[in-house]
Design an enzyme around this catalytic site. Structure first.
Site, short mmCIF file in Angstrom:
data_model
loop_
_atom_site.label_atom_id
_atom_site.label_comp_id
_atom_site.label_asym_id
_atom_site.label_seq_id
_atom_site.Cartn_x
_atom_site.Cartn_y
_atom_site.Cartn_z
N LYS A 57 0.88 -1.18 0.00
CA LYS A 57 0.00 0.00 0.00
C LYS A 57 0.91 1.22 0.00
CE LYS A 57 -3.27 2.47 2.97
NZ LYS A 57 -4.36 2.33 3.95
C1 5RP Z 1 -1.56 4.96 7.82
C2 5RP Z 1 -2.63 4.12 7.21
C3 5RP Z 1 -3.98 4.51 7.60
O1 5RP Z 1 -4.31 4.51 8.90
C4 5RP Z 1 -5.04 4.48 6.65
O2 5RP Z 1 -5.29 3.17 6.24
C5 5RP Z 1 -4.83 5.43 5.52
O3 5RP Z 1 -5.97 5.63 4.77
P1 5RP Z 1 -6.28 7.05 4.12
O4 5RP Z 1 -4.96 7.72 3.87
O5 5RP Z 1 -6.98 6.73 2.83
O6 5RP Z 1 -7.15 7.81 5.07
O7 5RP Z 1 -2.39 3.21 6.47
O8 5RP Z 1 -0.34 4.71 7.25
#
Ligand code: 5RP
Length: 261
Positions: free
Chosen positions: A174
């Site tokens: 991610k």
């Molecule tokens: C932090 C994360 C998050 O807590 C979250 O999943 C991020 O999601 P978004 O940026 O779309 O609010 O992965 O590193």
């Protein structure tokens, strides 16, 4: 690859088109009651039918989500610092034992690494130790390439962090969308999903999701741009239409505006 690992991965990334819409509501693990997630159940229940996977913490899962749910779970297993501790922010370690992840019947786990910061070694070794444990049980690890202060969200940095995560054993990465994103995809041997990042106007977030999919991301793992939207259900439907139904950002935005709040 082991059957169990393949089966779990197919619950996260849908085999029908190789794409996924992950709904991220794990923010409480370092941000507490983030705007929009004061009550995760109320926010998430109407969104689940448009999501393929739900990413959250074990406390949120146990306290807010019906155990009869069919949504596959990606459990956040790293943490340990809060937004109040700026100098150590994202210096994360393991916060959930693999046994508890198995008890919760998760399809995958998520672990953040902080490449290029003073604590990079701790977070990277934390992730690889978790990968070794998760591999024993066929559980895929999604590596989150967290970005520390002063490090730009650019292609050079994000391709380095993404490739490292994949080479160190992550099954999915991610990361953030950026200019020349296709270079990150081309040099990363495992599927990539994008984080949404801070809330932006809905049209911009939809453009970003579209551009990421067209540059080769398998999907999105989006949080704030959905649950902080003026119409979370509309936004969830619109993102789903981009990822799975080949909608253009314009068509998706029309779906967003035509969805009742
Ligand atoms: C932090 C994360 C998050 O807590 C979250 O999943 C991020 O999601 P978004 O940026 O779309 O609010 O992965 O590193």
């Amino acid at each position: 690859m082991d059957w169990g690992m393949k089966n779990r991965l197919s619950k996260i990334i849908k085999p029908k088109d190789g794409h996924t819409v992950m709904l991220a509501v794990d923010h409480g693990y370092f941000m507490g009651p983030t705007t929009g997630l004061e009550n995760i159940k109320t926010m998430v229940d109407p969104l689940l039918r448009y999501a393929d996977t739900l990413m959250l913490t074990r406390g949120a899962l146990r306290n807010y989500i019906d155990p009869h749910t069919t949504i596959p779970i990606v459990l956040r297993v790293s943490g340990g610092t809060s937004i109040l501790n700026e100098s150590n922010l994202l210096h994360e370690g393991t916060v959930v034992d693999i046994e508890d992840a198995i008890r919760l019947n998760v399809s995958g786990v998520a672990f953040s690494i902080l490449v290029g910061q003073p604590h990079e070694r701790d977070t990277i070794l934390g992730m690889t130790e978790y990968i070794d444990k998760a591999n024993r049980y066929g559980i895929p690890v999604l590596a989150v390439t967290a970005v520390g202060k002063g490090l730009g969200k650019d292609v050079r940095y994000l391709s380095l962090a993404s490739r490292m995560a994949a080479e160190l054993g992550a099954s999915i990465v991610k990361t953030y969308f950026c200019k020349d994103f296709e270079k990150i995809v081309e040099t990363c041997p495992v599927p990539i999903v994008i984080a949404g990042g801070k809330k932006q106007p809905e049209q911009d977030a939809l453009n970003m999701a579209y551009d990421a999919i067209h540059a080769g991301a398998v999907g999105v793992d989006m949080g704030r741009n959905i649950f902080q939207s003026s119409n979370p259900v509309g936004m969830m439907k619109a993102v789903n239409a981009i990822v799975h139904k080949k909608h253009t950002p314009k068509e998706a935005y029309a779906l967003f505006t035509s969805t009742k709040k």
